[in-house]
Write a protein that holds these residues in place. Structure first.
Motif, PDB file in Angstrom:
ATOM      1  N   MET A 175      -5.807 -51.204  19.455  1.00  0.00           N
ATOM      2  CA  MET A 175      -6.665 -51.926  20.221  1.00  0.00           C
ATOM      3  C   MET A 175      -5.903 -52.042  21.708  1.00  0.00           C
ATOM      4  N   CYS A 176      -6.530 -51.737  22.697  1.00  0.00           N
ATOM      5  CA  CYS A 176      -5.998 -52.023  24.048  1.00  0.00           C
ATOM      6  C   CYS A 176      -5.841 -53.634  24.239  1.00  0.00           C
ATOM      7  N   VAL A 177      -4.708 -53.863  24.896  1.00  0.00           N
ATOM      8  CA  VAL A 177      -4.501 -55.297  25.268  1.00  0.00           C
ATOM      9  C   VAL A 177      -5.757 -55.699  26.282  1.00  0.00           C
ATOM     10  N   VAL A 178      -6.006 -55.163  26.762  1.00  0.00           N
ATOM     11  CA  VAL A 178      -6.954 -55.428  28.192  1.00  0.00           C
ATOM     12  C   VAL A 178      -8.444 -55.530  27.656  1.00  0.00           C
ATOM     13  N   CYS A 179      -8.854 -54.175  27.198  1.00  0.00           N
ATOM     14  CA  CYS A 179     -10.403 -54.122  27.162  1.00  0.00           C
ATOM     15  C   CYS A 179     -10.699 -54.648  25.772  1.00  0.00           C
ATOM     16  N   ARG A 180      -9.816 -54.411  24.851  1.00  0.00           N
ATOM     17  CA  ARG A 180      -9.922 -54.859  23.395  1.00  0.00           C
ATOM     18  C   ARG A 180     -10.762 -53.808  22.595  1.00  0.00           C
ATOM     19  N   ILE A 220      -2.180 -50.169  25.529  1.00  0.00           N
ATOM     20  CA  ILE A 220      -3.037 -50.356  26.653  1.00  0.00           C
ATOM     21  C   ILE A 220      -3.633 -48.682  27.150  1.00  0.00           C
ATOM     22  N   CYS A 221      -4.854 -48.801  27.382  1.00  0.00           N
ATOM     23  CA  CYS A 221      -5.714 -47.419  27.594  1.00  0.00           C
ATOM     24  C   CYS A 221      -4.750 -46.728  28.890  1.00  0.00           C
ATOM     25  N   LYS A 222      -4.934 -45.497  28.671  1.00  0.00           N
ATOM     26  CA  LYS A 222      -4.400 -44.724  29.656  1.00  0.00           C
ATOM     27  C   LYS A 222      -5.474 -44.668  30.882  1.00  0.00           C
ATOM     28  N   ASN A 231      -8.189 -48.841  35.446  1.00  0.00           N
ATOM     29  CA  ASN A 231      -8.860 -50.105  35.360  1.00  0.00           C
ATOM     30  C   ASN A 231      -8.031 -51.174  34.339  1.00  0.00           C
ATOM     31  N   CYS A 232      -7.929 -50.580  33.278  1.00  0.00           N
ATOM     32  CA  CYS A 232      -7.089 -51.457  32.166  1.00  0.00           C
ATOM     33  C   CYS A 232      -5.684 -51.722  32.748  1.00  0.00           C
ATOM     34  N   ILE A 233      -5.063 -50.706  33.212  1.00  0.00           N
ATOM     35  CA  ILE A 233      -3.797 -50.997  33.780  1.00  0.00           C
ATOM     36  C   ILE A 233      -3.582 -52.156  35.138  1.00  0.00           C
TER      37      ILE A 233
HETATM   38 ZN    ZN Z   1      -8.199 -50.639  27.693  1.00  0.00          ZN
END
Ligand code: ZN
Length: 84
Positions: A6-11, A44-46, A49-51
């Motif tokens: 799971m990405c910590v930003v977009c979940r 976190i996604c590469k 936007n997420c970063i």
């Molecule tokens: Zn993400």
């Protein structure tokens, strides 16, 4: 099997190879490119936007419940900034 994390930003659940792993070690935080560091980690996604929103939302601080070196955010931003 293709592990998802799971990405910590977009979940979202995302295949491991599309994520960066940030690991908390006794020496501080680092980006675990080889996925070899045996310690708490957050993904976190590469994805730019997420970063970018990770820093705004303090996503890693939340995930680790501690302060995190801002260089981690700088490095992640650099990693996604060279795609033109
Ligand atoms: Zn993400």
């Amino acid at each position: 099997m293709n592990p998802q994390r799971m990405c910590v930003v977009c979940r979202n659940l995302v295949p491991r190879e599309k994520l960066f792993r940030v690991a908390k070690t006794s020496d501080g935080f680092c980006i675990d490119f080889a996925n070899k560091i045996n310690s708490r980690g957050a993904y976190i996604c590469k994805d730019k936007n997420c970063i970018l929103s990770a820093r705004k939302k303090s996503a890693f601080e939340r995930s680790f419940s501690s302060k995190i070196d801002s260089k981690i955010y700088d490095t992640l931003e650099e990693l996604v900034n060279d795609d033109k």
